[in-house]
Scaffold this motif. Structure first.
Motif, PDB file in Angstrom:
ATOM      1  N   TYR A 292       0.826  -1.202   0.000  1.00  0.00           N
ATOM      2  CA  TYR A 292       0.000   0.000   0.000  1.00  0.00           C
ATOM      3  C   TYR A 292       0.862   1.255   0.000  1.00  0.00           C
ATOM      4  O   TYR A 292       0.633   2.192  -0.763  1.00  0.00           O
ATOM      5  N   PHE A 299       1.503   6.443  -6.787  1.00  0.00           N
ATOM      6  CA  PHE A 299       0.335   7.187  -7.265  1.00  0.00           C
ATOM      7  C   PHE A 299       0.582   8.688  -7.130  1.00  0.00           C
ATOM      8  O   PHE A 299       0.302   9.457  -8.065  1.00  0.00           O
ATOM      9  N   LEU A 341      -6.621   1.727  -4.981  1.00  0.00           N
ATOM     10  CA  LEU A 341      -6.644   2.397  -3.678  1.00  0.00           C
ATOM     11  C   LEU A 341      -8.061   2.415  -3.087  1.00  0.00           C
ATOM     12  O   LEU A 341      -8.246   2.191  -1.897  1.00  0.00           O
TER      13      LEU A 341
ATOM     14  N   MET B  23     -19.022   3.559  -3.491  1.00  0.00           N
ATOM     15  CA  MET B  23     -17.659   3.219  -3.850  1.00  0.00           C
ATOM     16  C   MET B  23     -17.626   2.198  -4.985  1.00  0.00           C
ATOM     17  O   MET B  23     -16.754   2.255  -5.843  1.00  0.00           O
ATOM     18  N   LEU B  30     -14.023   4.010 -12.704  1.00  0.00           N
ATOM     19  CA  LEU B  30     -12.590   4.202 -12.925  1.00  0.00           C
ATOM     20  C   LEU B  30     -12.069   3.151 -13.899  1.00  0.00           C
ATOM     21  O   LEU B  30     -11.346   3.454 -14.845  1.00  0.00           O
ATOM     22  N   LEU B  85     -18.702   9.759 -13.996  1.00  0.00           N
ATOM     23  CA  LEU B  85     -17.631   9.797 -12.997  1.00  0.00           C
ATOM     24  C   LEU B  85     -17.638  11.133 -12.255  1.00  0.00           C
ATOM     25  O   LEU B  85     -17.507  11.188 -11.037  1.00  0.00           O
ATOM     26  N   MET B 100     -16.520  15.487   6.886  1.00  0.00           N
ATOM     27  CA  MET B 100     -15.060  15.621   6.859  1.00  0.00           C
ATOM     28  C   MET B 100     -14.649  16.941   7.497  1.00  0.00           C
ATOM     29  O   MET B 100     -13.699  17.001   8.272  1.00  0.00           O
ATOM     30  N   TYR B 173      -8.755  14.872   1.216  1.00  0.00           N
ATOM     31  CA  TYR B 173      -9.830  14.148   0.529  1.00  0.00           C
ATOM     32  C   TYR B 173     -10.650  15.106  -0.319  1.00  0.00           C
ATOM     33  O   TYR B 173     -10.893  14.865  -1.496  1.00  0.00           O
ATOM     34  N   THR B 176      -8.641  16.408  -3.345  1.00  0.00           N
ATOM     35  CA  THR B 176      -8.420  15.404  -4.389  1.00  0.00           C
ATOM     36  C   THR B 176      -9.674  15.221  -5.239  1.00  0.00           C
ATOM     37  O   THR B 176      -9.621  15.224  -6.471  1.00  0.00           O
ATOM     38  N   HIS B 177     -10.788  15.060  -4.570  1.00  0.00           N
ATOM     39  CA  HIS B 177     -11.996  14.743  -5.325  1.00  0.00           C
ATOM     40  C   HIS B 177     -12.601  15.957  -6.000  1.00  0.00           C
ATOM     41  O   HIS B 177     -13.114  15.864  -7.110  1.00  0.00           O
ATOM     42  N   ILE B 180     -10.813  16.445  -9.272  1.00  0.00           N
ATOM     43  CA  ILE B 180     -11.288  15.638 -10.401  1.00  0.00           C
ATOM     44  C   ILE B 180     -12.433  16.378 -11.108  1.00  0.00           C
ATOM     45  O   ILE B 180     -12.469  16.486 -12.340  1.00  0.00           O
TER      46      ILE B 180
END
Ligand code: HEM
Lengths: 385, 669
Positions: A292, A299, A341, B23, B30, B85, B100, B173, B176-177, B180
């Motif tokens: 991992y 990554f 991941l 998920m 993906l 996506l 979060m 988090y 990152t998202h 996208i």
């Protein structure tokens, strides 16, 4: 504090060593910049500073790395010094001919990597920590020779002609060496951190394979000859895009080989729990963890490399994304590991499928790295076979 | 995995929302995107449609076209996956961000003693210091370790200290998202989606014909605006353009520019080894908004950016090089004399060579041909074969053969030849005609020999001499035999210059009686060779030659015969010799506008920051519950980390050691 195998090694160097090292890197950067300030442009300046900072950080708690940097610097210097301005010395000067000329250094690197692979495996199968230690030492030496070779080759390219000179990360042959060196470095980092040498043989196996390919490529296709850069490659982006990419490739390759070890161990554990492989290899949970770690490192760097590639493409090809095969395969690799991941996070899958996936991931990566150049044509056709 | 109890309690909308944010869907998408991308790399994209048609045949060609496989990345289904996506990621972000963010700030002050004890990382010990001291020491120590700390008095004599480090991890988090989504939206702005929409609404139509720019209908023209495009244009040196061509499927659209670009000069520099070192164009931009025209040199990796339009050096091509050609006749109809004329690359003109007129279409010119040297063993040894030009000869019926002629002679086995390649379609390899050069390095010698072969009187003359000599040895004076033989000899030569050895052998196979084929066939061929040799030497004036010269002449004869023998396959009535040229190049520019670029770059920055934060900034929480006791305090330390459990083991151990050391003399329970 004695550290058990498999436990994280957080050992720090003494503050004196740390400051000495940081000071040395600072000094090196200052001397370099001071000497060449007239010819460095702002990108080269920032790369110099960036490199110094990276080396300082990597080495501050890692004596092995400090030694490596010093030895590489000294040997490279010696090589460059020996050459003076006469490339012909590569064949007449003893030191160059047998050790320091880039081709000789690469031969040493190749031999040492193969020897290291054997040493690690012998150490693993005969449960001999000493032999494993020899494996580590050989890996360090191989990596040193590889790095020295790259440094000297850099100089050699300028000796051919100043307009030919370039950093040796521009074609398939050169990046194969980069791959071997970076993968070894990554492995050695984790070897020290996790206090285990039993995975060495596995990781070195993939390095040996790349060494074999690189030797074939040199002997069969004369690929080792230094070629001038095509116009599209004459960009400072290349200097950072390519190494970042190879940190990614190296980490993915390492993850895959740990995956192989994982699968072997979990298979042997079922059949013969007391057998050598089942007992000598690290815990499954630790390998899972390492896998991992490697994939997340890969990554992260692959993300950086792809973004750098996009920035470069925007300058060279007129668009940050053109769906060129190489680009697209980078995306495929990236998506694949993103899926990996996420899959790991959902916990639905346990270690074995993830290990298989990591191994398959290597083939996807391999295709992006080699297959695209061999089978697909596109804007990226710099290293054809 | 069936979730039995969710069906009655959720509305359809909620269920869709949860499905989109799951998920499983994320992973599926993906991987689906990865697989879809593979298709586009295996099948070469955006090639001329005729190439696909040839490759796949009419049936599969249509199937693939319907599936959008020739431009996968702008096919609707591909966009659909991408949108899904983005949607899925958005739902994920929307759903998770509030928790979060809360998680980032919230120090969790409500944790019960029991849960602290139950945590994987938990230790308890007693100290002699008072509650107040223990609390303030703990707080100081944790703060010095970089923790954000909060005290909460609990019931009498109990204080809970909650601490957290690396709360930013959660931001990783979100970054990152979010990245996208941002990147995909920015990318969408730069895609050709709006063109597809406009086409779908019938506002524009793709032009597939090869028209002069001025004749292209308005429906295929795009006015300058803010939309994204990526077009290209070849501008010959000294010329100006105010449009770019945007390729779309099997055709193109014309994008008008709000300025004019002129290519003053285009240059290629070479390394000593002959490989190209740089491609550069000197550009001038004319715009009413400019006080003076903007001059700038661009090269690969160094574009010019003006008003948000980026102009890149992408390629180069011929800009209409002027050629001076000598047409050497290869057959009777084309006459006996060479004709000199001038033409240009990309020019089409009617030529009258013999009975039929053909159309000469000059398609290409290259000033250098750096190719592997076939005479060297080392394949990497390169050689400059000099200039070459390509052309097509189109007959009245529209069929065309393609030719490639080299300007400089090419040595082969020590003799010099002019080389001309010919092929019937671009899919074929070139077959080469080798025309031998005479001792002066010219085609004159060959041409003379050819004229002799076409000269009926001379052929008859030589045939007669040969017939007489042949029959003299047999002592025969049969009139008809004499005439027959003479006629046969002339006929053989005629057949040869018309169709080469192929026609002669065919004649032998089809016209001779079966019984005589065996004996007469070889005899005919050797008679033909003898005739050709006699015709050749008959015409040479110098008699007293050295043996060396004689050998050279024999070889020349041999080469000439070989060349003439392949005329029928060569198919052109003339050989075009390039004698001079005026090189004009065209610079291939790519002109692009990408308004989404800053958005995409912003997204990339978010992504990189996000990924590194996510991986390398673990969120660690600690709780210290200090409980007043008779002769001191009791300390309960618990902790958790959202990643790197292995490292946290040790980290927790160290923190515990530190606290024991700092918070007062301890007695571990
Ligand atoms: C191209 C698309 C995506 C990329 C590149 C991406 C990337 C990542 C990365 C790198 C991580 C960290 C993994 C780790 O800590 O090991 C992550 C975590 C996560 N992703 Fe994604 N992701 C994507 C799409 C999605 C989608 C569509 C969802 C919605 C279901 C999602 C949900 C999550 C969740 C819930 C986490 C866990 C966060 C945490 O608790 O730390 N991701 N993602």
């Amino acid at each position: 504090m004695t550290i058990k195998s498999g436990m994280i090694n957080n050992e720090t160097s003494s503050p004196v060593d740390q400051w000495l090292w940081r000071g040395l890197m600072l000094l090196a950067a200052i001397v370099l910049i001071n000497r060449y300030i007239d010819i460095l442009d702002s990108y080269e300046l920032s790369i110099t500073v960036f490199t110094a900072v990276c080396l300082a950080l990597l080495g501050q708690n890692w004596p092995g790395f400090r030694r490596h940097v010093v030895v590489v610097s000294v040997l490279s210097f010696l090589g460059v010094q020996r050459y003076g301005s006469d490339l012909g010395l590569a064949e007449t000067d003893f030191l160059l001919n047998f050790i320091l000329a880039s081709q000789s250094a690469f031969m040493w690197m190749s031999a040492l990597f193969v020897m290291a692979t054997f040493a690690y495996f012998v150490g693993l199968l005969f449960r001999s920590p000493f032999t494993e230690k020899v494996g580590s030492a050989l890996t360090w030496s191989a990596m040193t020779m590889g790095m020295v070779g790259l440094m000297v080759r850099w100089r050699e390219s300028y000796l051919i002609s100043p307009d030919v000179g370039h950093i040796p990360v521009s074609n398939l042959y050169e990046v194969f060496i980069l791959f071997a060196v970076i993968t070894a470095l990554l492995y050695l980092y984790y070897e020290r951190r996790y206090q285990t040498r039993s995975l060495g043989g596995f990781v070195l196996l993939v390095i040996s394979a790349s060494v074999a390919f690189q030797l074939w490529y040199a002997f069969e296709k004369q690929a080792h000859e230094i070629q001038p850069l095509v116009p599209a490659l004459q960009s400072y982006w290349m200097k950072i895009h390519v190494p970042a990419n190879f940190v990614g490739y190296g980490a993915f390759a390492m993850a895959a080989m740990i995956g192989v070890a994982y699968l072997l161990k979990s298979w042997r554990q079922e059949i013969k729990p007391q057998g050598i492989l089942a007992t000598a290899l690290p815990d499954l949970s630790m390998m899972d963890d390492l896998m991992y770690k490697a994939i997340s490192l890969g990554f992260a760097f692959f993300t950086v490399a792809t973004v750098l590639g996009a920035l470069w493409a925007a300058e060279a090809w007129g668009g940050y994304w053109s769906w060129d095969p190489k680009e697209t395969w980078a995306l495929i690799v990236w998506l694949n590991y993103a899926a990996w991941l996420h899959m790991r996070m959902t916990k639905g899958w346990n270690g074995r499928p993830m290990a298989w996936w990591a191994v398959i991931g290597l083939f996807v990566t391999l295709f992006a790295f080699l297959g695209v150049n061999m089978f697909l044509s596109g804007l990226h056709s710099y290293g054809t076979l | 995995m069936s979730e039995k109890n969710n069906s009655p309690r959720y509305t359809l909308g909620q269920r869709i929302f949860y499905f989109l944010g799951s998920m499983d869907l994320a992973i599926t998408l993906l991987l689906a995107l990865a697989v879809a991308s593979i298709i586009g790399t295996v099948l070469q994209q955006n090639q001329p449609y005729t190439d696909y048609l040839i490759k796949f045949g009419p049936f599969w060609f249509e199937v693939f076209e319907t599936a959008g496989l020739y431009d996968v990345y702008s096919a609707l289904w591909f966009l659909a996956i991408l949108c899904l996506l983005v949607l899925s990621t958005s739902v994920c972000v929307i759903r998770n961000t509030p928790t979060m963010l809360k998680d980032m700030w919230n120090l969790r002050t409500h944790v019960q003693e029991k849960s602290l004890q139950a945590m994987h990382h938990s230790q308890q010990w007693g100290v002699s210091s008072t509650l107040g001291d223990a609390v303030s020491n703990t707080q100081a120590e944790l703060e010095s370790q970089g923790f954000r700390v909060k005290q909460t008095p609990k019931e009498e004599g109990v204080v809970l200290i909650s601490a957290m480090r690396g709360g930013m991890n959660r931001l990783g988090y979100v970054f990152t998202h979010l990245a996208i989504i941002v990147i995909c939206l920015g990318g969408l702005l730069d895609s050709n989606l709006y063109l597809k929409l406009a086409e779908w609404q019938g506002k524009i139509s793709v032009e597939t014909r090869d028209l002069p720019t001025s004749k292209i209908p308005d429906k295929s023209r795009l006015a300058p605006g803010y939309q994204a495009f990526r077009g290209s244009i070849h501008i010959p040196e000294g010329r100006t353009s105010e449009v770019a061509f945007v390729a779309m499927r099997d055709g193109y659209l014309v994008q008008e520019l709000p300025f004019k670009v002129k290519v003053k000069d285009f240059r290629i520099e070479h390394y000593a080894t002959g490989q190209p070192k740089s491609f550069e164009s000197d550009l001038v931009v004319y715009d009413d908004d400019l006080t003076a025209p903007l001059e700038q040199t661009i090269s690969v990796n160094h574009p010019l950016i003006y008003k948000g339009y980026a102009i890149y050096q992408a390629s180069f091509s011929d800009g209409g090089t002027g050629l001076t050609l000598d047409a050497w006749p290869l057959n009777k109809q084309a006459g006996n004399d060479t004709v000199t004329f001038e033409t240009k690359v990309f020019e089409n003109r009617k030529m009258h060579w013999g009975e039929d007129s053909v159309q000469l279409e000059v398609t290409a010119f290259r000033p250098f041909n750096i190719n592997p040297d076939p005479t060297e063993d080392d394949v990497k040894r390169l050689r400059n074969f000099g200039p070459s030009f390509g052309f097509k000869l189109r007959s009245k019926t529209g069929e065309a053969k393609e030719y490639l002629n080299y300007m400089l002679p090419v040595p082969r086995n020590g003799r010099d030849f002019y080389l001309s390649g010919v092929r019937n379609s671009p899919a074929d390899e070139f077959a080469y005609l080798y025309l031998p050069l005479d001792s002066d390095g010219e085609l004159v010698g060959f041409n003379q020999f050819l004229s002799v072969l076409h000269d009926n009187d001379k052929v008859k003359q030589v045939a007669k001499t040969m017939m007489l000599e042949t029959l003299a040895s047999v002592k025969n004076n049969d009139e008809t035999l004499e005439q027959n033989l003479q006629r046969t000899l002339t006929m053989l030569v005629k057949m040869f210059i018309r169709g080469g050895f192929v026609e002669v052998t065919e004649f032998i196979e089809t016209s001779l009686p079966e019984a005589e084929k065996e004996t007469l066939g070889p005899a005919y061929l050797s008679m033909l060779r003898e005739m050709l040799a006699r015709l050749y030497f008959n015409d040479l004036i110098e008699i007293d030659t050295t043996e060396q010269e004689r050998d050279a002449q024999l070889l020349f004869l041999q080469d000439s015969v070989d060349a003439i023998g392949s005329f029928s396959r060569y198919g052109s009535p003339v050989y075009l010799e390039l004698t001079d040229y005026q090189h004009v190049q065209a610079s291939g520019l790519q002109i692009a506008r990408s308004p989404g670029k800053p958005i995409v770059y912003f997204g990339c920055a978010l992504l990189i920051i996000g990924v590194f934060v996510l991986f390398y900034l673990p969120q660690r929480r600690l709780w210290v519950r200090v409980n007043k006791e008779n002769n001191g305090s009791n300390i309960l330390l618990a902790g958790m980390s959202n990643r790197n459990p292995r490292e946290f083991d040790q980290y927790f151990e160290q923190i515990a050691q530190q606290l024991k050391l700092k918070v007062g003399n301890s007695s571990v329970k």
